[in-house]
Every structure is written in structure tokens, then in C-alpha cells.
Design an enzyme around this catalytic site. Sequence first.
Site, PDB file in Angstrom:
ATOM      1  N   LYS A   1      26.648  44.492  48.883  1.00  0.00           N
ATOM      2  CA  LYS A   1      26.214  45.274  50.081  1.00  0.00           C
ATOM      3  C   LYS A   1      27.432  46.827  49.942  1.00  0.00           C
ATOM      4  O   LYS A   1      26.802  47.790  50.197  1.00  0.00           O
ATOM      5  CB  LYS A   1      26.959  44.721  51.597  1.00  0.00           C
ATOM      6  CG  LYS A   1      27.158  45.578  52.596  1.00  0.00           C
ATOM      7  CD  LYS A   1      27.530  45.084  53.933  1.00  0.00           C
ATOM      8  CE  LYS A   1      28.943  44.504  53.940  1.00  0.00           C
ATOM      9  NZ  LYS A   1      30.047  45.597  54.476  1.00  0.00           N
ATOM     10  N   ASN A   2      28.569  46.416  49.565  1.00  0.00           N
ATOM     11  CA  ASN A   2      29.654  47.346  49.680  1.00  0.00           C
ATOM     12  C   ASN A   2      29.526  48.546  48.286  1.00  0.00           C
ATOM     13  O   ASN A   2      30.193  49.387  48.088  1.00  0.00           O
ATOM     14  CB  ASN A   2      31.088  47.227  49.506  1.00  0.00           C
ATOM     15  CG  ASN A   2      31.369  46.521  50.932  1.00  0.00           C
ATOM     16  OD1 ASN A   2      30.584  46.594  51.791  1.00  0.00           O
ATOM     17  ND2 ASN A   2      32.365  45.932  51.243  1.00  0.00           N
TER      18      ASN A   2
ATOM     19  N   CYS B   1      37.628  49.619  65.601  1.00  0.00           N
ATOM     20  CA  CYS B   1      37.196  48.805  64.723  1.00  0.00           C
ATOM     21  C   CYS B   1      37.909  47.558  64.929  1.00  0.00           C
ATOM     22  O   CYS B   1      38.994  47.624  64.741  1.00  0.00           O
ATOM     23  CB  CYS B   1      37.226  49.242  63.126  1.00  0.00           C
ATOM     24  SG  CYS B   1      36.801  47.976  62.107  1.00  0.00           S
TER      25      CYS B   1
ATOM     26  N   ARG C   1      41.981  51.628  61.075  1.00  0.00           N
ATOM     27  CA  ARG C   1      41.120  52.215  59.883  1.00  0.00           C
ATOM     28  C   ARG C   1      41.147  53.883  60.234  1.00  0.00           C
ATOM     29  O   ARG C   1      39.939  54.215  60.609  1.00  0.00           O
ATOM     30  CB  ARG C   1      39.652  51.357  60.271  1.00  0.00           C
ATOM     31  CG  ARG C   1      39.827  50.168  59.602  1.00  0.00           C
ATOM     32  CD  ARG C   1      38.506  49.384  59.735  1.00  0.00           C
ATOM     33  NE  ARG C   1      38.081  49.636  58.272  1.00  0.00           N
ATOM     34  CZ  ARG C   1      36.900  49.074  57.952  1.00  0.00           C
ATOM     35  NH1 ARG C   1      36.130  48.364  58.742  1.00  0.00           N
ATOM     36  NH2 ARG C   1      36.369  49.264  56.900  1.00  0.00           N
TER      37      ARG C   1
ATOM     38  N   ASP D   1      38.374  40.774  51.876  1.00  0.00           N
ATOM     39  CA  ASP D   1      37.120  40.578  52.210  1.00  0.00           C
ATOM     40  C   ASP D   1      36.785  39.078  51.880  1.00  0.00           C
ATOM     41  O   ASP D   1      35.693  38.421  52.552  1.00  0.00           O
ATOM     42  CB  ASP D   1      36.033  41.272  51.799  1.00  0.00           C
ATOM     43  CG  ASP D   1      35.837  42.644  52.213  1.00  0.00           C
ATOM     44  OD1 ASP D   1      36.604  42.998  53.285  1.00  0.00           O
ATOM     45  OD2 ASP D   1      35.225  43.849  51.660  1.00  0.00           O
TER      46      ASP D   1
ATOM     47  N   ARG E   1      24.705  41.562  59.162  1.00  0.00           N
ATOM     48  CA  ARG E   1      25.318  42.822  58.515  1.00  0.00           C
ATOM     49  C   ARG E   1      25.250  42.531  56.961  1.00  0.00           C
ATOM     50  O   ARG E   1      25.387  43.668  56.363  1.00  0.00           O
ATOM     51  CB  ARG E   1      26.378  43.259  59.170  1.00  0.00           C
ATOM     52  CG  ARG E   1      26.413  43.643  60.735  1.00  0.00           C
ATOM     53  CD  ARG E   1      27.531  44.219  61.224  1.00  0.00           C
ATOM     54  NE  ARG E   1      27.958  45.548  60.283  1.00  0.00           N
ATOM     55  CZ  ARG E   1      29.191  45.698  60.449  1.00  0.00           C
ATOM     56  NH1 ARG E   1      30.115  45.349  61.361  1.00  0.00           N
ATOM     57  NH2 ARG E   1      29.479  46.988  59.541  1.00  0.00           N
TER      58      ARG E   1
HETATM   59  C1  EPZ Z   1      35.987  49.166  52.153  1.00  0.00           C
HETATM   60  O1  EPZ Z   1      36.327  49.728  53.569  1.00  0.00           O
HETATM   61  C2  EPZ Z   1      34.910  48.018  52.470  1.00  0.00           C
HETATM   62  N1  EPZ Z   1      33.892  48.639  53.183  1.00  0.00           N
HETATM   63  C3  EPZ Z   1      35.696  46.932  53.249  1.00  0.00           C
HETATM   64  O2  EPZ Z   1      34.694  46.005  53.381  1.00  0.00           O
HETATM   65  C4  EPZ Z   1      36.903  46.404  52.618  1.00  0.00           C
HETATM   66  O3  EPZ Z   1      37.620  45.440  53.397  1.00  0.00           O
HETATM   67  C5  EPZ Z   1      37.848  47.678  52.223  1.00  0.00           C
HETATM   68  O4  EPZ Z   1      37.175  48.738  51.566  1.00  0.00           O
HETATM   69  C6  EPZ Z   1      39.150  46.878  51.724  1.00  0.00           C
HETATM   70  O5  EPZ Z   1      38.763  46.345  50.452  1.00  0.00           O
HETATM   71  C7  EPZ Z   1      32.932  48.901  52.428  1.00  0.00           C
HETATM   72  O6  EPZ Z   1      32.935  48.999  51.133  1.00  0.00           O
HETATM   73  C8  EPZ Z   1      31.737  49.620  52.909  1.00  0.00           C
HETATM   74  P1  EPZ Z   1      39.892  51.373  52.725  1.00  0.00           P
HETATM   75  P2  EPZ Z   1      37.160  50.931  53.609  1.00  0.00           P
HETATM   76  O7  EPZ Z   1      39.626  52.815  52.954  1.00  0.00           O
HETATM   77  O8  EPZ Z   1      36.837  51.994  52.501  1.00  0.00           O
HETATM   78  C9  EPZ Z   1      43.738  52.615  55.130  1.00  0.00           C
HETATM   79  C10 EPZ Z   1      33.528  44.287  54.780  1.00  0.00           C
HETATM   80  O9  EPZ Z   1      33.686  43.192  55.477  1.00  0.00           O
HETATM   81  N2  EPZ Z   1      43.210  53.731  55.254  1.00  0.00           N
HETATM   82  O10 EPZ Z   1      40.057  50.996  51.374  1.00  0.00           O
HETATM   83  O11 EPZ Z   1      36.986  51.483  55.086  1.00  0.00           O
HETATM   84  C11 EPZ Z   1      43.010  51.410  56.021  1.00  0.00           C
HETATM   85  O12 EPZ Z   1      43.387  51.424  57.411  1.00  0.00           O
HETATM   86  C12 EPZ Z   1      34.262  45.634  54.936  1.00  0.00           C
HETATM   87  O13 EPZ Z   1      32.526  44.337  53.913  1.00  0.00           O
HETATM   88  C13 EPZ Z   1      44.009  54.940  55.653  1.00  0.00           C
HETATM   89  O14 EPZ Z   1      45.116  54.666  56.123  1.00  0.00           O
HETATM   90  O15 EPZ Z   1      38.615  50.541  53.464  1.00  0.00           O
HETATM   91  C14 EPZ Z   1      43.254  50.179  55.202  1.00  0.00           C
HETATM   92  O16 EPZ Z   1      44.666  49.752  55.907  1.00  0.00           O
HETATM   93  C15 EPZ Z   1      35.235  45.320  55.907  1.00  0.00           C
HETATM   94  N3  EPZ Z   1      43.370  56.149  55.627  1.00  0.00           N
HETATM   95  C16 EPZ Z   1      43.490  50.664  53.827  1.00  0.00           C
HETATM   96  O17 EPZ Z   1      43.913  52.103  53.871  1.00  0.00           O
HETATM   97  C17 EPZ Z   1      42.204  56.357  55.439  1.00  0.00           C
HETATM   98  O18 EPZ Z   1      41.755  57.493  55.564  1.00  0.00           O
HETATM   99  C18 EPZ Z   1      42.421  50.204  52.933  1.00  0.00           C
HETATM  100  O19 EPZ Z   1      41.026  51.002  53.698  1.00  0.00           O
HETATM  101  C19 EPZ Z   1      41.449  55.335  55.065  1.00  0.00           C
HETATM  102  C20 EPZ Z   1      41.939  53.968  54.842  1.00  0.00           C
END
Ligand code: EPZ
Length: 429
Positions: free
Chosen positions: A22-23, A126, A131, A316, A408
Site C-alpha cells: 500500500k505505502n 490523525c 503528524r 507499522d 484501508r
Molecule cells: C508513512 O507516513 C507511512 N504512510 C506510515 O504508514 C508510516 O507509519 C510512517 O511513514 C513511518 O514509517 C504511508 O507511507 C502512506 P513520516 P508519513 O513523515 O510519511 C514526523 C500505515 O499504517 N513529521 O515518516 O506520514 C511525524 O509526525 C501508515 O500504513 C514531522 O514532524 O510518516 C512522525 O513523528 C501510518 N513533520 C515522523 O516525522 C513532517 O512534516 C515520521 O513521519 C512530517 C513528519
Amino acid sequence: MDRIKIVGGQRLKGKIPISGAKNAALPLMIASLLTQDRLTLKNVPNLADVNLLARILRNHGVDHSVDGKRAGNNQHIGETFHLTARDIVDTTAPYEMVSRMRASFWVLGPLLARMGEARVSMPGGCAIGTRPVDLHLMGMKALGAEIDIDGGYVVARAPKGLRGNRIIFPKVSVGATHNVMMAATLAKGETVIENAAREPEVADVANCLVKMGAKIEGIGTSTVRIQGRDRLEGAVHTVLPDRIETGTYAFAVAATGGELFLEGARPELLETPLDVLRRIGATVTIEEGGIRVSRDGGHLEPVSIETQPYPGFPTDLQAQLMALTTTARGTSVIRETIFENRFMHVQELVRLGADIKLHGDTATISGVQGLRGAQVMATDLRASVSLVIAGLIADGETMINRVYHLDRGFERLEHKLSACGAIIERITA
Ligand code: EPZ
């Protein structure tokens, strides 16, 4: 609202075909915005998130068709999507859509790069944490975009196009890496992303972008170098197998006992989770075409882990690991370092008889003899599937409410599990 009923206590035995990730599928679909030509994606999983993103992309003007399957075709093989963004008709991604799926925020970079403008709703709250999107905006500004926040929307403009730059992310972000990498393929000059996410899904998107004519070095490393091009072309790409789905079923069979062959799974995508499984007491064998995971009558060992960006233990899979450790012989400790609120499964696991104490970002799980079935509520995608694992080991009947979260991200979950001996059924309201 659909519910899932599980009668626990059955060992899993058989073969589970692993779906496309999915991701990876979601950002790959978004990459279609970068070219006028046709992008063909194979092995796309049939999931609610994928179908919702297809609708969002159609709104921007992407023509989307799906290859039909003849009766009798192997239903386990993912779908083939053809996506053509010949003309972008709308550069706004509205709140109603982005609020339903956070990854749709990633249209920002491609729209901005191709059209010089984008208006994308902030994703909003969320369940698993705050996030924010600051890293995405930092990246777009570094590429020369002007950014305003207006009425809950990010309004980004780069009328003369984006310009390459060096971006050092203060924190690893999968989404910000995708967004900036996609935008940089159409920027003028070179972009260097430091502290880039190394998740296999990021590398899969980069490999597809290369097929589309992008010049990218350092794929799969924390320094990604992109030489911008005037235009990208169409390509054909196969979505890589889902390492989180693989890990989920691997943890499930370690929990129930039995033996599963995870067909199409690629072991190099989940070395850390497979190591954890071996430490817990499962047998993991790498075979031609997949991974075999088994556990006989032996007990489960406790573990201590913390979630980390790839190649560390994935957030995840944190909830699924917790379900597995509830019946280990001893005390396990799981620390969640990526999302501050990703523990909503804890209270539900406790309802099934688990002994879990939460202190800030750390859960301490004292193994119990067994779980007992109960009514539980699914809260987010991975939390939901941890309740499925717990239901499979619990005595008696577990009823999981609000299963739309599962749809999802897990393709044909109840079919895949029931084909391997689980007593699991969907009850459609
Ligand atoms: C991706 O989300 C995945 N989603 C998530 O999978 C996964 O849990 C996550 O990466 C971490 O591996 C998809 O690929 C669609 P991040 P993403 O930006 O990109 C912080 C699932 O269950 N952050 O790597 O949104 C954030 O708050 C989902 O399939 C900022 O601070 O995650 C978090 O603490 C849920 N500022 C950390 O970084 C930003 O601008 C990592 O988030 C962006 C993120």
C-alpha cells in the site's frame, strides 16, 4: 458497519500470497501527475485507500483505468492500473479528500513541479499522533516555492518553476522524502536530500521515477541526489511486495503456532522484524519465492525493541508485535519513537486479558497464560490487525468492531486467514 468475528485457538497452516505494498502504491500513483504520458502500475493492491486516491487523482484530471480480469484469473494477483495525467485540470486537493487520507497531501510536490502552483488542504488531526507537515513545506520552500497557509490550505506557488537545492531534513520523514524527491525530478538543476527516508517504498518510487526518465542517485540511502529534467515520460512498474503485510502474517503464525509460507514476500525488506521473530522463538526460513515461518509447541520468549525508521523495527509492526508478546514467557518492553499516540490498541488488548502498562512512549507487557475473547474496537489500521492476531490466540469469540480501518490496508484479510485454518468471518451490517 462491518464487524469481524474470530473464534480463536486454531493453528495457522498453509500459504498466504503477499499483496503489493500500500505505502508504495499510493506515492507511485501520485507520481503519475509528473508526466503527460501513461504510467502503468502492476500488482496494485485492491484497498480502500488505493481506491480513494484514484478518485482524488481523477479530480486533478488523471485518467484512470484498470485492466479487467477474466473469470478464473488468479484473484490473488494485484490489479494493473493505467494512469494518464495528460492535462491537469485542477491543482486543488480539497479538505474533504485530504482529511480522509493523509498520503494524498503528497500531491503537493508533483502538482507544484509540473504546474507551478498547488493548493492542498492541510491533512488535519490523525488518530496516531499530531503528524505535522513542516518538513514537507521546508522542502518545497528550499526548492524555491512561496508558501502561504490560507483557510486551512497550503497554497504553494513557483511561477518560474522549482530550482534544485540541498535539503537537510532534521528528522527522517517518509512522506517529506517522497514529496521533495518527486518535485525535484522536474526542478532546474540538482537537488540533494540529506537524512532521506530509506524505506523500501521510497526506493520503489525512486526506481519508478528513473524508469520515467528521472536521474536519481543514492536510491535506498540517506543521501539522494536528483538531477532535474524538463519532462518525464511514461513507464511500466510493478509495485513491490508489502513488508508490513508480510510481517503481520509472520507474527500471526508465531502467535498461533503452525506454519505459513508467505508467497512473494522478500526477506531483505524486513530483516529486523524477522530477527525479532527468531529471538521470540519462531523458525524463519528463506525459500525460493517467499518466506516460511513456523512455531511448534515451544513457548514465546519476551523481547525489548524500539521502533525506528528503516532499517530499524517499523512502527507499522509495533501493534502486531505487542499482540504477539502478550503471551510470551516473561516481560517485554516496546518503545514507540515515531508516533506519540500509537498505543490505542493497548486498552483493547487489555480487554482481551493482556497485562500491559503504559508509561509515556513505553509499553511494558507482562506475558499471561492466555487471552480470552471479547468485544473490541478497531482504532487505526495497524492497531486493528493487532486485535485480529490477539483474537486468533484468544479462547472463545472475539468480535472486532469498526473494521473499515482494516480494509484501508489489508487486502482480503479474512479470506487469506481462513484459507489457512483460522475461524474468521466478516459480519456485514
Ligand atoms: C508513512 O507516513 C507511512 N504512510 C506510515 O504508514 C508510516 O507509519 C510512517 O511513514 C513511518 O514509517 C504511508 O507511507 C502512506 P513520516 P508519513 O513523515 O510519511 C514526523 C500505515 O499504517 N513529521 O515518516 O506520514 C511525524 O509526525 C501508515 O500504513 C514531522 O514532524 O510518516 C512522525 O513523528 C501510518 N513533520 C515522523 O516525522 C513532517 O512534516 C515520521 O513521519 C512530517 C513528519
